[in-house]
Design a protein around this motif. Structure first.
Motif, PDB file in Angstrom:
ATOM      1  N   THR A   1       0.663  -1.342   0.208  1.00 41.02           N
ATOM      2  CA  THR A   1      -0.139   0.318  -0.046  1.00 41.02           C
ATOM      3  C   THR A   1       0.489   1.135   0.408  1.00 41.02           C
ATOM      4  O   THR A   1       1.518   1.439   0.238  1.00 41.02           O
ATOM      5  CB  THR A   1      -0.642   0.344   1.600  1.00 41.02           C
ATOM      6  OG1 THR A   1      -0.215   0.120   2.475  1.00 41.02           O
ATOM      7  CG2 THR A   1      -1.733  -1.473   1.648  1.00 41.02           C
ATOM      8  N   ALA A   2       0.083   2.211   0.013  1.00 39.48           N
ATOM      9  CA  ALA A   2       1.455   3.437   0.058  1.00 39.48           C
ATOM     10  C   ALA A   2       1.628   3.797   0.899  1.00 39.48           C
ATOM     11  O   ALA A   2       2.654   4.320   1.620  1.00 39.48           O
ATOM     12  CB  ALA A   2       0.267   5.154  -0.678  1.00 39.48           C
ATOM     13  N   GLU A   3       1.084   3.807   2.026  1.00 42.97           N
ATOM     14  CA  GLU A   3       1.267   4.093   3.500  1.00 42.97           C
ATOM     15  C   GLU A   3       2.542   2.443   3.615  1.00 42.97           C
ATOM     16  O   GLU A   3       3.346   3.343   4.570  1.00 42.97           O
ATOM     17  CB  GLU A   3       0.045   3.014   4.625  1.00 42.97           C
ATOM     18  CG  GLU A   3      -1.521   4.714   4.611  1.00 42.97           C
ATOM     19  CD  GLU A   3      -1.859   4.627   2.993  1.00 42.97           C
ATOM     20  OE1 GLU A   3      -1.813   5.826   2.800  1.00 42.97           O
ATOM     21  OE2 GLU A   3      -1.925   3.923   2.208  1.00 42.97           O
ATOM     22  N   GLU A   4       2.561   1.497   3.620  1.00 43.12           N
ATOM     23  CA  GLU A   4       3.591   0.306   3.712  1.00 43.12           C
ATOM     24  C   GLU A   4       4.949   1.425   2.771  1.00 43.12           C
ATOM     25  O   GLU A   4       5.797   1.223   3.238  1.00 43.12           O
ATOM     26  CB  GLU A   4       3.033  -0.730   3.279  1.00 43.12           C
ATOM     27  CG  GLU A   4       2.268  -1.814   4.112  1.00 43.12           C
ATOM     28  CD  GLU A   4       1.857  -2.645   3.235  1.00 43.12           C
ATOM     29  OE1 GLU A   4       1.543  -3.234   4.217  1.00 43.12           O
ATOM     30  OE2 GLU A   4       2.172  -2.649   1.972  1.00 43.12           O
TER      31      GLU A   4
ATOM     32  N   GLU B   1       9.935   4.671  -7.134  1.00 40.22           N
ATOM     33  CA  GLU B   1       7.900   4.946  -7.296  1.00 40.22           C
ATOM     34  C   GLU B   1       7.280   3.590  -6.912  1.00 40.22           C
ATOM     35  O   GLU B   1       7.781   2.862  -7.223  1.00 40.22           O
ATOM     36  CB  GLU B   1       7.675   5.391  -8.659  1.00 40.22           C
ATOM     37  CG  GLU B   1       8.634   6.834  -8.983  1.00 40.22           C
ATOM     38  CD  GLU B   1       7.661   7.348  -9.873  1.00 40.22           C
ATOM     39  OE1 GLU B   1       7.130   8.430  -9.733  1.00 40.22           O
ATOM     40  OE2 GLU B   1       8.124   6.794 -10.899  1.00 40.22           O
ATOM     41  N   LEU B   2       6.250   3.576  -6.581  1.00 44.96           N
ATOM     42  CA  LEU B   2       5.109   2.724  -5.774  1.00 44.96           C
ATOM     43  C   LEU B   2       4.018   2.124  -7.204  1.00 44.96           C
ATOM     44  O   LEU B   2       3.532   3.474  -7.722  1.00 44.96           O
ATOM     45  CB  LEU B   2       4.316   2.654  -5.070  1.00 44.96           C
ATOM     46  CG  LEU B   2       3.358   1.361  -4.539  1.00 44.96           C
ATOM     47  CD1 LEU B   2       5.115  -0.162  -4.198  1.00 44.96           C
ATOM     48  CD2 LEU B   2       2.534   1.518  -3.625  1.00 44.96           C
ATOM     49  N   VAL B   3       4.148   1.165  -7.894  1.00 43.15           N
ATOM     50  CA  VAL B   3       3.235   1.302  -9.457  1.00 43.15           C
ATOM     51  C   VAL B   3       2.247  -0.033  -9.201  1.00 43.15           C
ATOM     52  O   VAL B   3       3.114  -0.762  -9.724  1.00 43.15           O
ATOM     53  CB  VAL B   3       4.575   1.180 -10.885  1.00 43.15           C
ATOM     54  CG1 VAL B   3       3.106   1.495 -11.990  1.00 43.15           C
ATOM     55  CG2 VAL B   3       4.990   2.908 -10.574  1.00 43.15           C
ATOM     56  N   ARG B   4       1.281   0.283  -9.255  1.00 46.38           N
ATOM     57  CA  ARG B   4      -0.002  -0.763  -9.027  1.00 46.38           C
ATOM     58  C   ARG B   4       0.645  -1.521  -7.508  1.00 46.38           C
ATOM     59  O   ARG B   4       0.909  -2.933  -7.928  1.00 46.38           O
ATOM     60  CB  ARG B   4      -0.155  -1.528 -10.083  1.00 46.38           C
ATOM     61  CG  ARG B   4      -0.582  -0.715 -11.146  1.00 46.38           C
ATOM     62  CD  ARG B   4      -1.789  -0.423 -12.290  1.00 46.38           C
ATOM     63  NE  ARG B   4      -2.299  -1.690 -12.108  1.00 46.38           N
ATOM     64  CZ  ARG B   4      -4.322  -1.572 -12.014  1.00 46.38           C
ATOM     65  NH1 ARG B   4      -4.410   0.147 -11.542  1.00 46.38           N
ATOM     66  NH2 ARG B   4      -4.610  -2.135 -11.344  1.00 46.38           N
TER      67      ARG B   4
ATOM     68  N   VAL C   1       9.306   0.427  -8.504  1.00 50.60           N
ATOM     69  CA  VAL C   1       9.600   0.129  -9.683  1.00 50.60           C
ATOM     70  C   VAL C   1      10.714   1.646  -8.981  1.00 50.60           C
ATOM     71  O   VAL C   1      10.599   2.295  -8.825  1.00 50.60           O
ATOM     72  CB  VAL C   1       9.047   1.186 -10.583  1.00 50.60           C
ATOM     73  CG1 VAL C   1       9.588   1.561 -12.074  1.00 50.60           C
ATOM     74  CG2 VAL C   1       7.807   0.225 -10.829  1.00 50.60           C
ATOM     75  N   MET C   2      11.816   0.392  -9.762  1.00 49.92           N
ATOM     76  CA  MET C   2      13.563   1.367  -9.443  1.00 49.92           C
ATOM     77  C   MET C   2      13.404   2.614 -10.821  1.00 49.92           C
ATOM     78  O   MET C   2      13.352   1.945 -11.895  1.00 49.92           O
ATOM     79  CB  MET C   2      14.089   1.053  -8.857  1.00 49.92           C
ATOM     80  CG  MET C   2      13.984   0.237  -7.725  1.00 49.92           C
ATOM     81  SD  MET C   2      15.406  -0.760  -6.988  1.00 49.92           S
ATOM     82  CE  MET C   2      17.196   0.840  -6.631  1.00 49.92           C
ATOM     83  N   SER C   3      14.171   3.840 -10.492  1.00 49.76           N
ATOM     84  CA  SER C   3      14.690   4.731 -11.939  1.00 49.76           C
ATOM     85  C   SER C   3      16.182   4.983 -10.727  1.00 49.76           C
ATOM     86  O   SER C   3      16.418   5.224  -9.850  1.00 49.76           O
ATOM     87  CB  SER C   3      13.984   5.432 -12.030  1.00 49.76           C
ATOM     88  OG  SER C   3      13.763   6.376 -11.005  1.00 49.76           O
TER      89      SER C   3
ATOM     90  N   ASP D   1      -1.789   0.023  -5.249  1.00 48.13           N
ATOM     91  CA  ASP D   1      -1.843   1.886  -4.820  1.00 48.13           C
ATOM     92  C   ASP D   1      -0.829   2.185  -6.161  1.00 48.13           C
ATOM     93  O   ASP D   1       0.074   1.342  -6.050  1.00 48.13           O
ATOM     94  CB  ASP D   1      -1.101   2.131  -3.409  1.00 48.13           C
ATOM     95  CG  ASP D   1      -2.554   1.936  -2.509  1.00 48.13           C
ATOM     96  OD1 ASP D   1      -3.792   1.511  -3.079  1.00 48.13           O
ATOM     97  OD2 ASP D   1      -1.881   2.106  -1.410  1.00 48.13           O
ATOM     98  N   THR D   2      -0.458   3.372  -6.194  1.00 48.64           N
ATOM     99  CA  THR D   2       0.843   3.683  -6.664  1.00 48.64           C
ATOM    100  C   THR D   2       0.674   5.162  -6.606  1.00 48.64           C
ATOM    101  O   THR D   2       0.375   6.206  -6.330  1.00 48.64           O
ATOM    102  CB  THR D   2      -0.131   4.207  -8.386  1.00 48.64           C
ATOM    103  OG1 THR D   2      -0.325   3.104  -9.651  1.00 48.64           O
ATOM    104  CG2 THR D   2       1.595   4.737  -9.346  1.00 48.64           C
TER     105      THR D   2
END
Length: 184
Positions: free
Chosen positions: A10-13, A25-28, A32-34, A78-79
């Motif tokens: 989740t976004a909170e986790e 970033e969190l994608v679905r 995801v690292m950049s 969450d994203t």
């Protein structure tokens, strides 16, 4: 052969995790690292934030955030996207609020600066996600071509060249900057 199922966050986790270094970033629900952006990318982000802040000093309309501050743009899964620069009006994020974590507020304006490693298809997906979440304008800045592509929630994308004026009269009346100034 059994495969391990990845637990979606989740976004909170995601926000409670320690800083692990490279941008994420969190994608679905998946991390995801950049690669860290280059200097030109960072310079362009600072220029955008500088011009917005300079304008807002005299026009107390809202607040500017940068440094990939997380915005929850989708739930279940969450994203959380990290906008290069984001503007929130005081109507969306009241003056004096000092919230931490990821709030439910969606900015009116987001800037994304294209890095050499970015693909236009990935940028287009991010733009769509932001607009679907309620962002009114997403501006993609391309330092290599020195252009700004302005995507509006209710308008077709507009490409502005180096000598064109970038303005958002609907949300920041009186603000403008010549596109080339953001790349100098």
């Amino acid at each position: 052969m059994a495969t391990a199922e990845q637990t979606l966050l989740t976004a909170e986790e995601f926000g409670a995790r320690p800083n692990v270094g490279p941008p994420e970033e969190l994608v679905r629900g998946r991390i995801v690292m950049s690669p860290p952006p280059n200097r030109r990318h960072g310079f362009t982000c600072v220029e955008v934030a500088f011009h917005l802040r300079l304008f807002l000093e005299g026009h107390r309309f809202g607040r500017v955030y940068g440094n990939d501050s997380g915005i929850v743009i989708e739930r279940n899964p969450d994203t959380v996207r990290g906008a290069d620069v984001a503007y929130y009006s005081y109507a969306k994020l009241p003056e004096g609020s000092r919230s931490t974590g990821y709030g439910p507020e969606i900015p009116e304006l987001v800037f994304e600066v294209k890095s050499p490693s970015d693909r236009w298809s990935d940028i287009s997906r991010k733009v769509s996600e932001y607009l679907n979440a309620g962002v009114l304008f997403v501006t993609v800045l391309d330092p290599d071509d020195e252009i700004a592509v302005v995507h509006g929630a209710e308008s077709a994308p507009r490409t502005l060249g180096r000598n064109d004026e970038l303005a958002y009269p609907q949300i920041l009346p009186g603000f403008s900057v010549v596109v080339g100034r953001l790349f100098e």
